[in-house]
Design a protein around this motif. Structure first.
Motif, short mmCIF file in Angstrom:
data_model
loop_
_atom_site.label_atom_id
_atom_site.label_comp_id
_atom_site.label_asym_id
_atom_site.label_seq_id
_atom_site.Cartn_x
_atom_site.Cartn_y
_atom_site.Cartn_z
N ARG A 69 0.81 -1.66 -0.07
CA ARG A 69 -0.04 0.16 -0.46
C ARG A 69 0.70 0.77 -0.05
O ARG A 69 0.16 2.79 -0.30
N VAL A 70 2.07 0.82 0.29
CA VAL A 70 3.68 1.98 0.73
C VAL A 70 3.74 2.43 -0.58
O VAL A 70 4.80 0.82 -0.54
N ARG B 56 0.57 6.68 -0.78
CA ARG B 56 0.07 5.26 -0.02
C ARG B 56 -1.25 5.51 -1.32
O ARG B 56 -1.77 5.88 -1.84
N VAL B 57 -0.82 4.20 -2.02
CA VAL B 57 -2.08 3.36 -2.87
C VAL B 57 -3.74 3.70 -2.48
O VAL B 57 -4.36 3.13 -2.09
N TRP B 58 -4.08 4.70 -3.48
CA TRP B 58 -5.46 4.88 -3.40
C TRP B 58 -6.44 4.68 -4.00
O TRP B 58 -7.08 3.62 -3.37
N GLN B 59 -5.99 3.95 -4.99
CA GLN B 59 -7.18 3.61 -6.27
C GLN B 59 -6.05 2.55 -7.43
O GLN B 59 -4.93 3.24 -7.83
N PHE C 228 2.98 11.75 4.08
CA PHE C 228 4.09 11.88 3.84
C PHE C 228 4.36 13.28 3.54
O PHE C 228 5.52 13.32 2.50
N ALA C 229 3.48 13.96 3.61
CA ALA C 229 4.19 15.23 3.21
C ALA C 229 5.50 15.78 4.05
O ALA C 229 6.38 16.91 3.11
#
Length: 250
Positions: A104-105, A133-136, A154-155
């Protein structure tokens, strides 16, 4: 007056903000390959789908997301450790087989240098910008996978980190033991001269840990946490019996 391109270009590296990273992102699923913010990752690109990915990146924002596929066999004893990471079909999903699920990351990198060979393949270098992070996951483009990333968690990756605490002496001792037991050769003078962030980032990226452990290093919230994770991994791996690996240059 010249018309603006349909695709926006990325600003200079020191001017990149979250808004500049918004939009669909090409991802390169590669087990065992880790890119971290401000780290540099060399890659050999020869699979047609990834050649297309590099071509598209060069025409547009020069962004490629590095991410690991889940459940893909990875050999930490690969004899090609001296070479840049090489494009592999693992997790690509371009054929008839079901594509591997992605962690996911991942981390987005900017393509900062490339060389095109006579056969149309590439050697490239990515500079890590920020984790996402994978949103979609979205439709495949020209054979390679794409996602909609979310960078908000992660800004802080876009800001130069301040000083952080870790036991540098102990880390280097663990590293020496790990390299000795695995038969690795190292340029110790260069390693010892690295600043703290470069040391943690470089070692996290180059040490051949299994993918789940690489992922733990990627997802560490702070540099201090990553340093602690790296120390623990080196200590665990350093106690393994030497199995006669050939020397590797680091």
């Amino acid at each position: 007056m010249a018309q603006a391109s349909g695709r926006r270009r990325l600003p200079r590296l020191n001017e990149i903000g979250l808004a500049d990273l918004d939009g669909e992102l090409a991802v390169f699923p590669l087990a065992g390959a880790l890119l971290l913010p401000r780290g540099r990752l060399p890659l050999n690109i020869f699979e047609p789908r990834y050649v297309a990915m590099v071509d598209d990146a060069l025409r547009e924002r020069r962004l490629i997301g590095m991410i690991q596929p889940q459940g893909v066999k990875y050999d930490t004893d690969d004899d090609d450790d001296d070479d840049p990471a090489t494009a592999s079909d693992a997790g690509a999903g371009g054929g008839l087989e079901r594509p591997a699920a992605l962690y996911r990351v991942g981390c987005v990198g900017r393509l900062t240098s490339f060389a095109e060979r006579e056969d149309g393949t590439f050697s490239i270098s990515l500079l890590g910008i920020a984790r996402f992070r994978v949103w979609q996951e979205v439709d495949v483009r020209n054979g390679y996978r794409q996602v909609r990333p979310d960078f908000r968690l992660f800004a802080a990756d876009l800001v130069e980190p301040g000083a952080f605490e870790f036991d540098r002496t102990q880390l280097l001792q663990s590293l020496r033991q790990y390299f000795t037991l695995r038969g690795f050769e190292a340029r110790w003078e260069a390693i010892e001269q690295m600043d703290d962030e470069t040391l943690i980032t470089t070692l996290s990226m180059i040490c051949p840990f299994p993918p789940p452990e690489k992922q733990a290093l990627l997802e560490a919230v702070t540099l201090a946490e990553r340093a602690g994770t790296l120390q623990a991994l080196l200590q665990m791996a350093g106690h393994e019996t030497d199995r006669g690996h050939k020397p590797h240059a680091v």
